[in-house]
Scaffold this active site. Structure first.
Site, PDB file in Angstrom:
ATOM      1  N   TRP A   1       0.820  -1.215   0.000  1.00  0.00           N
ATOM      2  CA  TRP A   1       0.000   0.000   0.000  1.00  0.00           C
ATOM      3  C   TRP A   1       0.853   1.263   0.000  1.00  0.00           C
ATOM      4  O   TRP A   1       0.375   2.338  -0.318  1.00  0.00           O
ATOM      5  CB  TRP A   1      -0.935   0.015   1.220  1.00  0.00           C
ATOM      6  CG  TRP A   1      -0.231   0.256   2.531  1.00  0.00           C
ATOM      7  CD1 TRP A   1       0.750  -0.493   3.080  1.00  0.00           C
ATOM      8  CD2 TRP A   1      -0.456   1.321   3.449  1.00  0.00           C
ATOM      9  NE1 TRP A   1       1.152   0.014   4.279  1.00  0.00           N
ATOM     10  CE2 TRP A   1       0.426   1.137   4.545  1.00  0.00           C
ATOM     11  CE3 TRP A   1      -1.327   2.404   3.475  1.00  0.00           C
ATOM     12  CZ2 TRP A   1       0.470   2.001   5.644  1.00  0.00           C
ATOM     13  CZ3 TRP A   1      -1.286   3.264   4.575  1.00  0.00           C
ATOM     14  CH2 TRP A   1      -0.389   3.068   5.644  1.00  0.00           C
ATOM     15  N   ASP A   2       2.126   1.130   0.384  1.00  0.00           N
ATOM     16  CA  ASP A   2       3.032   2.281   0.395  1.00  0.00           C
ATOM     17  C   ASP A   2       2.960   3.044  -0.922  1.00  0.00           C
ATOM     18  O   ASP A   2       3.053   4.273  -0.954  1.00  0.00           O
ATOM     19  CB  ASP A   2       4.498   1.870   0.538  1.00  0.00           C
ATOM     20  CG  ASP A   2       4.764   0.777   1.536  1.00  0.00           C
ATOM     21  OD1 ASP A   2       3.844   0.030   1.868  1.00  0.00           O
ATOM     22  OD2 ASP A   2       5.926   0.667   1.959  1.00  0.00           O
TER      23      ASP A   2
ATOM     24  N   GLU B   1       1.162  -2.175  12.507  1.00  0.00           N
ATOM     25  CA  GLU B   1       1.345  -3.631  12.492  1.00  0.00           C
ATOM     26  C   GLU B   1       1.605  -4.204  13.875  1.00  0.00           C
ATOM     27  O   GLU B   1       1.885  -5.388  14.015  1.00  0.00           O
ATOM     28  CB  GLU B   1       2.460  -3.996  11.513  1.00  0.00           C
ATOM     29  CG  GLU B   1       2.027  -3.695  10.087  1.00  0.00           C
ATOM     30  CD  GLU B   1       3.103  -4.003   9.052  1.00  0.00           C
ATOM     31  OE1 GLU B   1       4.283  -4.052   9.420  1.00  0.00           O
ATOM     32  OE2 GLU B   1       2.730  -4.173   7.876  1.00  0.00           O
TER      33      GLU B   1
ATOM     34  N   LYS C   1       3.296   0.739  16.194  1.00  0.00           N
ATOM     35  CA  LYS C   1       4.506   0.650  15.377  1.00  0.00           C
ATOM     36  C   LYS C   1       4.653   1.888  14.516  1.00  0.00           C
ATOM     37  O   LYS C   1       5.744   2.399  14.321  1.00  0.00           O
ATOM     38  CB  LYS C   1       4.418  -0.596  14.494  1.00  0.00           C
ATOM     39  CG  LYS C   1       5.671  -0.859  13.667  1.00  0.00           C
ATOM     40  CD  LYS C   1       5.471  -2.093  12.793  1.00  0.00           C
ATOM     41  CE  LYS C   1       6.717  -2.413  11.976  1.00  0.00           C
ATOM     42  NZ  LYS C   1       6.444  -3.419  10.935  1.00  0.00           N
ATOM     43  N   GLN C   2       3.529   2.321  13.961  1.00  0.00           N
ATOM     44  CA  GLN C   2       3.596   3.386  12.967  1.00  0.00           C
ATOM     45  C   GLN C   2       2.266   4.121  12.930  1.00  0.00           C
ATOM     46  O   GLN C   2       1.242   3.557  13.277  1.00  0.00           O
ATOM     47  CB  GLN C   2       3.874   2.790  11.602  1.00  0.00           C
ATOM     48  CG  GLN C   2       2.747   1.897  11.103  1.00  0.00           C
ATOM     49  CD  GLN C   2       3.253   0.801  10.182  1.00  0.00           C
ATOM     50  OE1 GLN C   2       3.488  -0.303  10.613  1.00  0.00           O
ATOM     51  NE2 GLN C   2       3.411   1.140   8.918  1.00  0.00           N
TER      52      GLN C   2
END
Lengths: 783, 783
Positions: A362-363, A489, A593-594
């Site tokens: 998806w990046d 994640e 995580k992000q």
């Protein structure tokens, strides 16, 4: 400046001042050349020493079986991995009777520099062999942005102080051995053993050709090379070929100060459909065209192509040379990954290395395409067309999963799902949101109605159907999407992930607009008024978990009720957490995580009040560890939005350093394209304050203390704009195209071509920034 | 009666009336013999035709690597699988010059019967060879319950109508080829290719010996065989051996009506520690002992052993012959799985087949041990000692998972975690609850203070520590255990699984009692008063999710908010759902594979009011699909408890039919021990109404319309009891031991040895039973 002494960053170039074998694999990634179709890692011309050899063609993959032990229904049985194709870079040099090898003899001087304006990688080496023969080697390498099948090397060797016999073996090599990966790092690439079956080999003097086929995926790959040699009289040229190597050997005796120069042109072709004969011809034709253009011609085309790109895309700034370099370095590599990818995927590492198997995630849609949409829209369109081309597989996958609509894969090359771990793969349905959102963004910003009609409405309809199949109307009246994984994640398979729900809401509304705008296409897709109304109802009722007690949005339902992570017990060696803690422990804890909820604050910013954004950001900052390269840039954008400008600047610095400082310890496996895009996002969407609001470009620039000027260019609505911000004011200039209405801090402003409009930037009430987890604050960025 | 025409069930035997090759693999499981240490599948003597060859030694496993692709921290790198060891069953017969093979020639008659009272498998075959030689073959096979290393076969061949030369090759065979498993069924066994490396082979006349070593796990396995031959004069006996086969060949010429009789005794020994020489001696010694006892002696020992067992364990009933058979068949196989397992695990399939890799799951403690505790307590103790022996690995695993205490593996042979899919493996921490609960039950029911002191208090302390590490005190004041998986495998990684939380609550309280009772042991474990109080506080505050709107307990937090499963769209071919739907879809829906909340209603029955039990049962019934063999029996117990006696009887019928009717379509891979235990549970805990309340045995028997009498025996508190129920009254008799106070429907009742006490069974207000998902109601049980 960059902390490793081997590197030096100029405003328009990356320089390697000395050869440090410890960072050789990282250099190979940083100095990689590519055009989206063809990628060459920055290996030394002579092939050795090397970190990870790598020559890639976008889309050329091999299949490998996935384990079936304890598999579940719908798990993919087969994965794909990018193949290291024929290496065309090699020019092995023998000096008198010894191999030129920088690990032997004496290396007096080594320098490589990547020229971002010209698209050339230069090298200069001064070396004395163990037997005392001294040579200077100069080479320049390019992967053409204008002739996509081509790469070329201009290679020169000079005898320095005495007559020297030199032999250059210029090669095409298939099935190079690759280093063994780290079995404990799930991010590490999985190398294939001899993935290419020989089909044909040929050599005729300086013309070489190899034809191979991948074993399982059955793709034919042709490589051809031609050589132009200029050297002293008596210089000989011989060709020879075997199954996995074709070689042109040039031997010359050089008097002191004399040079041998070889221009090697390499052409590639591949197909899963066409015959060996047609591929052979295609490679030969591309080679002939390249040789006709000639080295000088290729370099000139390259320069013109890049001049046009920088005029559209450049970001200038004052106050921090490193960031200035980083944003150009990032834009250059994004262009290299995308320019000619055409109907092949843009992988998470582009074509700079084997990391993540060369897969596209998806990046691409969520991080890379926003940049390309505003700077290289034709490349964004090509990438979206690639996704659209894989729609059949996504429809099939949705059917296999007992859903409706399209379920795009979490990771893929050819369009099929390649994720072996479904909780962080298949369940991360937000990839579909990113695809739909990128299509909407592209169509809105470019006004490309042809794309919208041919692909956009179909993508949106099928993604809307997926959300309808995934979600349900609960007894509480809300529309819930349960058991999915959001961007973070360190959580998985949760109910009502706020980011996913808000993106789905936007997708559903966009789909409803699209089917109304294109009724014939909608009818062909069977999307009727009842379906459209159902989409709008679901969007209106979308559940958005909110903890009223804390006054913050929940990343997903129940998230804020989870146990806090024990940061006090997590030392600096404990990161990234996923390499030291089991997923179950991460999943059930409040550790991020992000950016996930924080990414929603950016991408769905109008769904939140400024106060909510500030509160949410303050809640998630102290629990976000940034074990992903996708996080710092998003945190930078939102920090800037809520007024923590210095913190935003520190996050920008981290994004900028991701690969140049190897922050994730895996730049060897390729560059982090999304983080490179993130530098642009942090500057343009963060400090530059670019948003789309109600079909208008909206700007709210505001600089951190460290920057005295920021200027950037965007292409939108068939116009080119320049936005320049200083600490007190913003200047908007329409460089091309008819009059345009924009927003400056919410106020309408009409731009006429060539007439700069200056507006004051409202003052900001300083406030105290939130803290990060212990030891996880971004490094203070010193300009 | 059993619907397949090949089978016939008597009250004390299972009969195969004819040979149906289609059910051969199922017969091999049903007719398997074993003693917990040694298991022989019911393969035909001559080895072929066969379904899945199988000879097992409890604990003899091979290691196999688990895939590392996209692995996470803490994933096991290696799994274990039960090894098919040396086959000692084989007696190949040649009749004149043709092999005896039931697929050739004419089979006049075939009958096998398993005698549950004697522990013998009989066979009788009447066959004419293609060339017209007719023989009758009779064999009887036993695996000794008294001499654990031994199995024996009495084999007889008779020439029927003319002089016939017969040759019998009695063999030991290693590394038999095994059929390929179904790659799409995650339950299917993974067969190893030649797992045994030859170490030594020998033959001396009728004495054979093979010694092998497993390749990776390095376990030595010795097998020895001896033969006693009686036949006509001139009969010859020759031995021979190669690496993987040792063979004793007996040749005889039989006049019409004459017989050749061979008694083959086989002894096994294995070790991961001891030398080849000592193992060879161990097998030879066991063989010598067995031959000294002789066939008749072994059979008599077997009978005495079983007489004692049935006197302790038998369940008699009137009204349904099939259930009568099934409960005895189940008890017999439980005994065979456990009797001499000693310090090795009792696998989910016992030693009856290769299913689930021979692994031991929570089934053992949660389903099998409750039965053994009341009927064969020494076997229950041995099994708990095996778990305790693996404590070091569980402590290590917990440490690896960054937890405290002990984390027992989801599936294992040697004690290490072998689950490749953590959401339904590692995250299913409730296995630890089952272990602790089984230890508490065993200690309470037997009063075995030695066990409690030596193992119980340590197990309880470490499991309590695990719960404390897994859970946390939330802002709401409750103790939450987040992100774990309960028994229902169609949900995973959920917060506050009610079953897990309630079992953890019981574990914590039991641990608090145990450390108070054994202060020295507690001190050695470092368990102080503060820790004990923390356990009790967590237990008192344990979160128990309840949906007040619906008035039911939630299987886990938020469960009742999930989307209903679309049962209307799920046809009969759609089951088991896990083979047709991806896990993510199951996990986010209200669909239950197997009793989970309903299991809590049974095992923690005092935590619920009768009204709550009825409401909860009514809520979960319509969403429980019973795609697991562990479900029907639990539903039977709870249905009986809440007064749906006919429904309970239907579920009992399903449990009884699990293997006899091959309801899960995988009886070929071994019997479902937990379902076999379930028949006993449904009769004794369900209709028999046995519970433990406040340290007393409590009874509340009530029969369904189909049963007119139910009598069962339990051993508890060093006493033997007989409980007999008819539709109107219950009779309690203390068969041995001093006076005992019990409860009948909550009322105290004191039993004196030998004095039956009769009590009326209170009438039941009939109520309407809940429905099951469409097509998933248990088959109406017709007695």
């Amino acid at each position: 400046m960059i902390s490793h002494p081997a590197y030096d960053a100029g405003r328009w170039q990356l320089v390697e001042n000395r050869l440090d074998l410890g960072v050789l694999p990282q250099s190979e990634s940083l100095f990689a050349l590519g055009n989206g179709h063809l990628g060459w890692r920055g290996t030394l011309d002579e092939g050795e020493p090397h970190g990870i050899p790598g020559s890639y063609l976008g889309g050329v993959h091999e299949e490998l079986p996935l384990p079936v032990r304890e598999s579940g229904y719908g798990d993919p049985e087969c994965a794909e991995t990018l193949v290291n194709v024929v290496n065309g870079k090699l020019l092995r040099l023998f000096v008198d009777d010894e191999p030129f090898d920088v690990r032997l003899g004496t290396l007096h001087h080594h320098r490589r520099w990547l020229d971002l304006r010209r698209g050339l990688l230069h090298r200069s080496t001064d070396w004395t062999s163990p037997a005392g023969s001294r040579v200077v080697v100069r080479s320049t390498r390019l992967v053409s942005l204008t002739q996509r099948a081509l790469a070329a090397v201009a290679y020169e060797v000079e005898a320095v102080h005495r007559e020297t016999q030199v032999a250059v073996q210029s090669e095409l090599v298939a099935n190079e051995p690759l280093p063994a990966p780290d079995p404990h790092d799930p991010r590490a690439p999985q190398h294939l053993d001899r993935p290419l079956e020989p089909v044909e080999h040929a050599a005729d003097g300086g013309r070489l050709r190899l034809l191979h086929r991948t074993r399982r995926s059955g793709l034919l790959v042709a490589a051809a090379a031609g050589h132009r040699v200029s050297g002293p009289k008596g210089c000989s040229v011989h060709g020879g070929a075997e199954e996995d190597v074709a070689r042109c050997t040039v031997v010359a005796r050089l008097g002191s100060g004399r040079r041998l120069r070889i221009v090697k042109t390499v052409a590639y072709a591949w197909s899963g459909m066409r015959s060996a004969a047609s591929l052979r011809d295609e490679a030969e034709a591309a080679l002939a065209a390249g040789q006709h253009t000639g080295w000088q011609g290729l370099a000139e085309e390259q320069r013109r192509y890049l001049d046009a790109f920088w005029a559209r895309a450049d970001v200038e700034l004052e106050g921090d040379e490193e960031i200035q370099h980083a944003v150009r370095f990032g834009l250059f590599h994004l262009l290299q990954a995308a320019a000619r990818a055409e109907e092949q995927p843009i992988g998470a590492k582009g074509l700079t290395g084997p990391g993540y198997g060369g897969h596209c995630f998806w990046d691409t849609e969520a991080f890379v395409l926003p940049v390309l949409t505003y700077t290289a829209p034709e490349a964004a369109a090509a990438s979206l067309r690639w996704r659209h081309r894989t729609l059949d597989r996504a429809l099939e996958r949705a059917k296999q999963l007992q859903l409706r609509g399209a379920a795009f894969p979490w990771r893929t090359i050819s369009g099929r799902e390649c994720s072996a771990y479904w909780p962080a793969g298949t369940a991360a349905f937000h990839v579909n949101a990113a695809v739909a959102d990128a299509a909407v963004r592209y169509a809105q910003v470019t006004g490309d109605a042809g794309f919208e009609r041919a692909a956009g409405v179909e993508l949106l309809t099928h993604v809307a159907r997926l959300w309808m199949a995934l979600g349900h109307h609960g007894r509480d009246g809300a529309f819930h999407i349960d058991g999915v994984t959001g961007p973070d994640e360190y959580s998985a398979v949760a109910d009502d992930n706020t980011y996913t729900n808000l993106m789905a809401q936007a997708n559903l509304r966009a789909a409803a607009l699209a089917v109304r705008r294109y009724p014939a296409e909608a009818a062909a897709l069977g999307a009727d008024e009842a379906e459209r109304r159902a989409w709008l109802t679901a969007a209106d009722r979308m559940a958005v978990p909110y903890n009223a007690e804390l006054g913050v949005h929940e990343q997903s339902a129940g998230f804020t009720r989870h146990a806090p992570w024990d940061f006090a017990a997590t030392g600096p060696d404990g990161y990234p957490l996923m390499l030291h803690h089991p997923y179950f422990d991460l999943y059930r804890s409040q550790v991020v995580k992000q950016a996930d909820l924080v990414l929603a604050l950016f991408l769905r910013d109008s769904a939140f009040t400024p106060q909510q954004k500030a509160r949410d950001f303050a809640y998630y900052e102290p629990i976000t560890v940034r074990d992903s390269s996708l996080s710092a840039c998003v945190q930078s954008v939102v920090a800037a939005d809520v007024g923590h400008l210095d913190l935003a600047f520190d996050y920008l610095g981290e994004s900028a350093e991701m690969d140049l400082e190897d922050l994730q310890h895996n730049t060897r496996d390729g560059l982090h394209l999304a983080a490179l895009a993130g530098v642009w996002l942090a500057l343009v969407a963060g400090f530059g304050g670019l948003r789309r609001h109600g079909g208008h470009l909206a700007f709210a620039p505001r600089l951190p203390a460290s920057l005295t000027r920021l200027a950037y260019h965007v292409t939108a609505f068939q116009r080119r704009l320049r936005i320049e911000a200083t600490p007190r004011e913003a200047t908007y200039t329409l460089l091309s195209g008819p009059r345009l209405e924009i927003r400056h801090y919410g106020h309408p402003l009409t731009l006429e071509r060539g007439v700069p409009r200056v507006r004051a930037i409202p003052p900001l009430r300083p406030r105290h920034p939130p803290a990060q987890p212990p030891g996880r604050a971004p490094r203070r960025k010193e300009p």
